[in-house]
Design an enzyme around this catalytic site. Structure first.
Site, PDB file in Angstrom:
ATOM      1  N   LYS A  92     -17.503  20.931   7.463  1.00  0.00           N
ATOM      2  CA  LYS A  92     -16.387  20.003   7.754  1.00  0.00           C
ATOM      3  C   LYS A  92     -15.508  19.759   6.536  1.00  0.00           C
ATOM      4  O   LYS A  92     -14.295  19.636   6.650  1.00  0.00           O
ATOM      5  CB  LYS A  92     -16.911  18.667   8.296  1.00  0.00           C
ATOM      6  CG  LYS A  92     -17.707  17.913   7.253  1.00  0.00           C
ATOM      7  CD  LYS A  92     -18.727  16.992   7.841  1.00  0.00           C
ATOM      8  CE  LYS A  92     -19.853  16.813   6.871  1.00  0.00           C
ATOM      9  NZ  LYS A  92     -21.124  17.293   7.227  1.00  0.00           N
ATOM     10  N   GLU A 116     -16.873  25.065  15.440  1.00  0.00           N
ATOM     11  CA  GLU A 116     -17.392  24.088  16.406  1.00  0.00           C
ATOM     12  C   GLU A 116     -18.475  23.194  15.790  1.00  0.00           C
ATOM     13  O   GLU A 116     -18.537  21.984  16.068  1.00  0.00           O
ATOM     14  CB  GLU A 116     -17.978  24.828  17.614  1.00  0.00           C
ATOM     15  CG  GLU A 116     -18.498  23.937  18.705  1.00  0.00           C
ATOM     16  CD  GLU A 116     -17.398  23.132  19.380  1.00  0.00           C
ATOM     17  OE1 GLU A 116     -16.578  23.729  20.070  1.00  0.00           O
ATOM     18  OE2 GLU A 116     -17.361  21.902  19.199  1.00  0.00           O
ATOM     19  N   VAL A 119     -18.031  19.480  13.588  1.00  0.00           N
ATOM     20  CA  VAL A 119     -17.872  18.125  14.123  1.00  0.00           C
ATOM     21  C   VAL A 119     -18.814  17.937  15.308  1.00  0.00           C
ATOM     22  O   VAL A 119     -18.787  18.721  16.257  1.00  0.00           O
ATOM     23  CB  VAL A 119     -16.422  17.866  14.601  1.00  0.00           C
ATOM     24  CG1 VAL A 119     -16.273  16.440  15.111  1.00  0.00           C
ATOM     25  CG2 VAL A 119     -15.426  18.148  13.499  1.00  0.00           C
ATOM     26  N   GLY A 174     -35.653  11.263   8.100  1.00  0.00           N
ATOM     27  CA  GLY A 174     -34.817  12.450   7.882  1.00  0.00           C
ATOM     28  C   GLY A 174     -33.427  12.328   8.495  1.00  0.00           C
ATOM     29  O   GLY A 174     -32.692  13.309   8.579  1.00  0.00           O
ATOM     30  N   LYS A 192     -14.476  14.526   9.551  1.00  0.00           N
ATOM     31  CA  LYS A 192     -14.553  14.997  10.946  1.00  0.00           C
ATOM     32  C   LYS A 192     -13.354  14.512  11.749  1.00  0.00           C
ATOM     33  O   LYS A 192     -12.800  15.246  12.581  1.00  0.00           O
ATOM     34  CB  LYS A 192     -15.860  14.514  11.576  1.00  0.00           C
ATOM     35  CG  LYS A 192     -17.078  15.182  10.940  1.00  0.00           C
ATOM     36  CD  LYS A 192     -18.352  14.454  11.306  1.00  0.00           C
ATOM     37  CE  LYS A 192     -19.571  15.149  10.736  1.00  0.00           C
ATOM     38  NZ  LYS A 192     -20.787  14.332  10.858  1.00  0.00           N
TER      39      LYS A 192
END
Ligand code: NAP
Length: 409
Positions: A92, A116, A119, A174, A192
């Site tokens: 991004k 693709e 985002v 995580g 984004k």
């Protein structure tokens, strides 16, 4: 008749996503061949300790960039595009910061640049905005595009945990990195939203055009008080078009129950797209994770091999505006004495800010005054807030959080 040539794929980066992509490509090679007619083959893998970019460039038809950051990713991607290789990336920052240069290079070379996975992970928002809705004249794209912050806010609202405790829990599970600043400060979501705004409005939106705020100052009691008004808090990205102007912003804000993004909890992402011709579409799902991101990358590879060509040339010049309207939640800790509410109401009224709901709790000598305003010009609300901040009965800094007033019932 001879079998079609295999499609040779060079992979830059073999970390969380690169490793998952390599596994998925191997496991799904038969399915890719069934869909596209060509079997994928790995032309080479590059990491710090392995492989040669030049060899990959020489042998690949598609280059998949999964290194991250802008250096050396930008250089590798530009070189690949100039050598007329299609490129797929999940990066991004690269697209948000260098989109113009990369798209122009791809266009000049007559190759595709697909992203693709950059985002909302595997949720196909780019494809829907760029391809399915390319003629729909979108007016607004809003979304929860950062799973880390959505997890933290859900945890705070659900358990009453402090911001610091919810962040620690996200790190244990995580969902947050050791250095979470890009996520919690809003920079990740801003990158984004710059990408989504660019695609939605066909305009060259830059990262610097996006105003952003994070969630670090949110207090658990704001979430508890707001619940009583039927509000839930999200870190929201909103890109809007107002005739020849656009605004792109990321900020924590309250949503009423019934808003399509209100039920999105935990480390999930969701993006809502609006236009007069489609009303509203909301897409939601996992926003990150190696396997999910790798699936989105493989989807882009399949689209390229299948010969689908996206349009990503920015066509319109739109001005960026920051002069906007919003509703607000306001939390005041005040001395519990007569006339306090009247004085606050007077400052709001002087600035043409009207109150939608108000609740007051007594707490010994002090009181909490929690109010939700109707939508007004933001500059009027902040002028009122300045005046309220000078009142002598205030016990702490006022806390203000935006509210999306639409209820979508
Ligand atoms: N992780 C996710 O859930 C997620 C979700 C959405 C998007 N993304 C995006 O996907 C991309 C990859 O993320 P990741 O989490 O997979 O990163 P990662 O685990 O840190 O892996 C990065 C890989 O790139 C390699 N690399 C780093 N610098 C390099 C250099 N100078 N030359 C060659 N190779 C280099 C590393 O090599 P070594 O193996 O030798 O260290 C490693 O294999 C990023 O753009 C990220 O924003 C990730």
């Amino acid at each position: 008749m001879s079998a079609p040539e295999p499609v040779r794929i060079g992979i830059l980066g073999r970390g969380t996503v690169g490793g998952a992509f390599l596994e998925l490509l191997t496991a799904r090679a038969g399915a890719v061949e069934a869909v596209t007619g060509r079997r994928p083959e790995v032309a080479g893998v590059l990491r710090r300790s392995e492989g040669s970019f030049e060899e990959i460039l020489g042998g690949a038809e598609i280059v998949v960039e999964l290194i991250g950051g802008t250096d050396p990713a930008r250089d590798y991607v530009l070189r690949a595009l100039r050598e007329r290789k299609h490129v797929v990336t999940a990066n991004k920052q690269l697209i948000a910061q260098h989109g113009d240069e990369l798209f122009e290079t791809a266009r000049d070379a007559g190759v595709q640049l697909r992203f693709e996975a950059a985002v909302a992970g595997v949720i196909p928002v780019i494809r829907v905005i760029q391809e399915s809705l390319s003629a729909a004249e979108l007016t607004r794209v809003s979304g929860i595009v950062n799973g880390t912050t959505n997890y933290i806010l859900s945890e705070m609202a659900g358990t009453g945990a402090s911001y610091a405790d919810a962040l620690s829990r996200a790190q244990e599970l995580g969902y947050a990195e050791a250095d979470p600043s890009d996520d919690v400060g809003g920079a990740d979501a801003a990158a984004k939203m710059a990408i989504l705004a660019r695609l939605a409005f066909h305009a060259p939106v830059r990262l610097e055009d996006v105003a952003f705020e994070g969630i670090e100052a949110i207090q658990p009691d704001d979430l508890a008080y707001a619940k009583q008004f039927g509000l839930s808090l999200k870190l929201l990205g909103i890109a809007e078009r107002h005739e020849s102007e656009i605004s792109v912003r990321v900020f924590p804000c309250f949503l009423y129950r019934g808003h399509p993004l209100s039920p999105v909890e935990g480390p999930f992402n969701a993006v809502m797209v609006e236009s007069p011709s489609i009303t509203e579409i909301t897409m939601s799902g996992p926003g990150a994770g190696g396997t999910e991101t790798a699936a989105a990358v493989l989807g882009d590879v399949v689209s390229i091999v299948a010969g689908e060509a996206p349009v990503h040339a920015p066509r319109e010049r739109l001005e960026v505006t920051r002069d906007l309207d919003s509703a607000f939640y306001l939390h005041l800790e005040v001395a519990d004495r007569p006339g306090v509410l009247a004085q606050v109401a007077e400052r709001l009224g002087n600035n043409e800010v009207s109150v939608r709901s108000v609740v007051q709790w007594g707490m010994g000598d002090d009181a909490r005054l929690v109010m939700v305003m109707h939508e007004c010009a933001e500059r009027r609300f902040y002028a009122a807030l300045d005046e309220i901040g000078g009142l002598d009965f205030l016990r702490a800094e006022p806390r203000a959080i935006r509210v999306i007033e639409e209820e979508f019932v």
